[in-house]
Write a protein that holds these residues in place. Sequence first.
Motif, PDB file in Angstrom:
ATOM      1  N   LYS A 228     -37.509 -18.726 -43.060  1.00  0.00           N
ATOM      2  CA  LYS A 228     -38.299 -18.179 -44.157  1.00  0.00           C
ATOM      3  C   LYS A 228     -37.583 -18.318 -45.504  1.00  0.00           C
ATOM      4  O   LYS A 228     -38.228 -18.383 -46.554  1.00  0.00           O
ATOM      5  CB  LYS A 228     -38.625 -16.716 -43.882  1.00  0.00           C
ATOM      6  N   ALA A 229     -36.234 -18.322 -45.453  1.00  0.00           N
ATOM      7  CA  ALA A 229     -35.464 -18.389 -46.700  1.00  0.00           C
ATOM      8  C   ALA A 229     -35.065 -19.808 -47.065  1.00  0.00           C
ATOM      9  O   ALA A 229     -34.348 -20.008 -48.052  1.00  0.00           O
ATOM     10  CB  ALA A 229     -34.215 -17.521 -46.573  1.00  0.00           C
ATOM     11  N   GLU A 230     -35.500 -20.792 -46.284  1.00  0.00           N
ATOM     12  CA  GLU A 230     -35.063 -22.176 -46.508  1.00  0.00           C
ATOM     13  C   GLU A 230     -35.418 -22.685 -47.906  1.00  0.00           C
ATOM     14  O   GLU A 230     -34.646 -23.418 -48.528  1.00  0.00           O
ATOM     15  CB  GLU A 230     -35.670 -23.098 -45.446  1.00  0.00           C
ATOM     16  N   ARG A 231     -36.572 -22.289 -48.402  1.00  0.00           N
ATOM     17  CA  ARG A 231     -37.021 -22.788 -49.713  1.00  0.00           C
ATOM     18  C   ARG A 231     -36.078 -22.301 -50.817  1.00  0.00           C
ATOM     19  O   ARG A 231     -35.664 -23.078 -51.686  1.00  0.00           O
ATOM     20  CB  ARG A 231     -38.449 -22.319 -49.968  1.00  0.00           C
ATOM     21  N   LYS A 232     -35.719 -21.017 -50.784  1.00  0.00           N
ATOM     22  CA  LYS A 232     -34.807 -20.466 -51.787  1.00  0.00           C
ATOM     23  C   LYS A 232     -33.407 -21.051 -51.637  1.00  0.00           C
ATOM     24  O   LYS A 232     -32.735 -21.356 -52.630  1.00  0.00           O
ATOM     25  CB  LYS A 232     -34.754 -18.946 -51.668  1.00  0.00           C
ATOM     26  N   LEU A 233     -32.973 -21.209 -50.389  1.00  0.00           N
ATOM     27  CA  LEU A 233     -31.644 -21.777 -50.146  1.00  0.00           C
ATOM     28  C   LEU A 233     -31.570 -23.225 -50.624  1.00  0.00           C
ATOM     29  O   LEU A 233     -30.561 -23.661 -51.179  1.00  0.00           O
ATOM     30  CB  LEU A 233     -31.304 -21.693 -48.652  1.00  0.00           C
ATOM     31  N   LYS A 234     -32.646 -23.957 -50.401  1.00  0.00           N
ATOM     32  CA  LYS A 234     -32.673 -25.353 -50.819  1.00  0.00           C
ATOM     33  C   LYS A 234     -32.602 -25.465 -52.344  1.00  0.00           C
ATOM     34  O   LYS A 234     -31.885 -26.318 -52.894  1.00  0.00           O
ATOM     35  CB  LYS A 234     -33.951 -26.007 -50.304  1.00  0.00           C
ATOM     36  N   ALA A 235     -33.320 -24.578 -53.037  1.00  0.00           N
ATOM     37  CA  ALA A 235     -33.291 -24.597 -54.506  1.00  0.00           C
ATOM     38  C   ALA A 235     -31.907 -24.218 -55.023  1.00  0.00           C
ATOM     39  O   ALA A 235     -31.396 -24.830 -55.974  1.00  0.00           O
ATOM     40  CB  ALA A 235     -34.343 -23.634 -55.050  1.00  0.00           C
ATOM     41  N   ALA A 236     -31.271 -23.208 -54.388  1.00  0.00           N
ATOM     42  CA  ALA A 236     -29.927 -22.799 -54.815  1.00  0.00           C
ATOM     43  C   ALA A 236     -28.904 -23.888 -54.536  1.00  0.00           C
ATOM     44  O   ALA A 236     -28.000 -24.132 -55.342  1.00  0.00           O
ATOM     45  CB  ALA A 236     -29.533 -21.507 -54.100  1.00  0.00           C
ATOM     46  N   GLN A 237     -29.051 -24.587 -53.397  1.00  0.00           N
ATOM     47  CA  GLN A 237     -28.137 -25.674 -53.063  1.00  0.00           C
ATOM     48  C   GLN A 237     -28.318 -26.853 -54.022  1.00  0.00           C
ATOM     49  O   GLN A 237     -27.342 -27.519 -54.395  1.00  0.00           O
ATOM     50  CB  GLN A 237     -28.382 -26.131 -51.622  1.00  0.00           C
ATOM     51  N   ARG A 238     -29.551 -27.095 -54.450  1.00  0.00           N
ATOM     52  CA  ARG A 238     -29.815 -28.189 -55.392  1.00  0.00           C
ATOM     53  C   ARG A 238     -29.138 -27.913 -56.738  1.00  0.00           C
ATOM     54  O   ARG A 238     -28.595 -28.821 -57.377  1.00  0.00           O
ATOM     55  CB  ARG A 238     -31.326 -28.350 -55.578  1.00  0.00           C
ATOM     56  N   LYS A 239     -29.132 -26.655 -57.161  1.00  0.00           N
ATOM     57  CA  LYS A 239     -28.455 -26.302 -58.411  1.00  0.00           C
ATOM     58  C   LYS A 239     -26.950 -26.534 -58.321  1.00  0.00           C
ATOM     59  O   LYS A 239     -26.328 -27.000 -59.273  1.00  0.00           O
ATOM     60  CB  LYS A 239     -28.743 -24.841 -58.758  1.00  0.00           C
ATOM     61  N   VAL A 240     -26.374 -26.226 -57.162  1.00  0.00           N
ATOM     62  CA  VAL A 240     -24.941 -26.463 -56.967  1.00  0.00           C
ATOM     63  C   VAL A 240     -24.640 -27.953 -57.056  1.00  0.00           C
ATOM     64  O   VAL A 240     -23.670 -28.383 -57.699  1.00  0.00           O
ATOM     65  CB  VAL A 240     -24.476 -25.894 -55.606  1.00  0.00           C
ATOM     66  N   SER A 241     -25.477 -28.771 -56.443  1.00  0.00           N
ATOM     67  CA  SER A 241     -25.243 -30.219 -56.418  1.00  0.00           C
ATOM     68  C   SER A 241     -25.346 -30.830 -57.807  1.00  0.00           C
ATOM     69  O   SER A 241     -24.694 -31.844 -58.095  1.00  0.00           O
ATOM     70  CB  SER A 241     -26.252 -30.891 -55.482  1.00  0.00           C
ATOM     71  N   ARG A 242     -26.145 -30.223 -58.685  1.00  0.00           N
ATOM     72  CA  ARG A 242     -26.356 -30.796 -60.018  1.00  0.00           C
ATOM     73  C   ARG A 242     -25.282 -30.366 -61.024  1.00  0.00           C
ATOM     74  O   ARG A 242     -25.218 -30.917 -62.117  1.00  0.00           O
ATOM     75  CB  ARG A 242     -27.738 -30.384 -60.538  1.00  0.00           C
ATOM     76  N   ARG A 243     -24.497 -29.361 -60.658  1.00  0.00           N
ATOM     77  CA  ARG A 243     -23.466 -28.890 -61.590  1.00  0.00           C
ATOM     78  C   ARG A 243     -22.207 -29.739 -61.476  1.00  0.00           C
ATOM     79  O   ARG A 243     -21.897 -30.287 -60.409  1.00  0.00           O
ATOM     80  CB  ARG A 243     -23.121 -27.422 -61.305  1.00  0.00           C
ATOM     81  N   LYS A 244     -21.493 -29.846 -62.564  1.00  0.00           N
ATOM     82  CA  LYS A 244     -20.250 -30.618 -62.594  1.00  0.00           C
ATOM     83  C   LYS A 244     -19.159 -29.892 -61.823  1.00  0.00           C
ATOM     84  O   LYS A 244     -18.973 -28.684 -61.971  1.00  0.00           O
ATOM     85  CB  LYS A 244     -19.807 -30.835 -64.047  1.00  0.00           C
TER      86      LYS A 244
END
Length: 394
Positions: A228-244
């Motif tokens: 159920k939390a996969e969508r939020k986790l995926k968005a949070a993980q995407r933000k980590v990947s985009r940061r320097k």
Amino acid sequence: MRISYQYKIKPNKEQIEKIDNTLDMLRCQYNHLLSQRFDWYEMNRCAIDRCGLICHLPDLKEQPNYYNQKASLTRLKVERPWYKNIHSQVLQEVPSKVEITFDRWLKGDCNGKRSGKPRFKAKGQYKTFTYPQFKKHKFNNNKITLSKIGDVKVIVHRQIPDGFDIKTVSVTRKADGYYVTLSLDDKTVPTIKPDFNADNIVGIDIGLIDFYVASDGTRITAPKYLRKAERKLKAAQRKVSRRKKGSNRRRKAIQKLAIQHKKVADTRKDFHFKTVKTLLDKYDVVAVEKLNIKGLARTHLSKSINDAGWGQFRNILSNKAENAGLKVIAVNPNGTSQDCSNCGHKVKKPLSQRMHNCPVCHTGLCRDLNAAINIKNRGTHGLKAQLMSSKKSH
């Protein structure tokens, strides 16, 4: 009886700095002592497994162990005076951790299972330190006195039971703050409650569609918190990947991702505790399958099994039953779904077939309910055997 209570603490800025510095210094010392072990291992290992009748064997270097590494801490405080800001017993726990980690790699644990090669701790990966001795009067009036850190405010959401002594205190840094874990001990608690009824037994079959199906017909749907939390986790993980890498924005994104994962884990744990309470309030004996959860977690169902948290649920059930003076019986899982609960005839069926239909006695019921009844029957036989053996021993 040993139990653990965990409370969230609210240290001030100065205390937070002390806790973080303590964890970082302990991490550096852990890595240093572990490197000593690796150096000794590499210098004294030999690829040759046989030799002639006459040969020269070089003298082995002194092997680092818990005692000589613990003794080196006195010299450490002279060479690095800032280590005096750490309580001596907290610092002495580091050689013990290194000893346990290294021995599990080379020798294995009490069951002979060996762990992987130990790894050095990167910054932020050393998260807990322990006071092995603690006096009860230092925890009072919503405050706890931690040596070298000071009086820290504690959020006491439940009181410590009467008669329990505080044995150890561990301070842990988590994604959403700092916590203390109190290890409590009371030897006066009975192992079996006085009105224990061996006939009040239930069998439960844990699964992925239904979290468990009980032999009395009750069932609880699997909550699937991770799914159920996969969508939020995926968005949070995407933000980590985009940061320097190395930036403050990446550090903050990692913090938010860790909080999301902790929320999923805490929600799952709360569900397990409430489910266990429901079972133990109703039954004195709970029979469960003795599953190889680690082996099952290597299959294609690993994500769903980890989401259900079978291992954590089984540990909580066993601990809570022991604390309440009740019993948990682990039974052999072989054939619980295939054997007929009414006549015992083996009815082979694939996993996709969810109904049990016996051609001999014409019993028709849910596959999981059939398994739960078989688990209860096996648990009843196992409990009788335990009670008989205990009577003979007395």
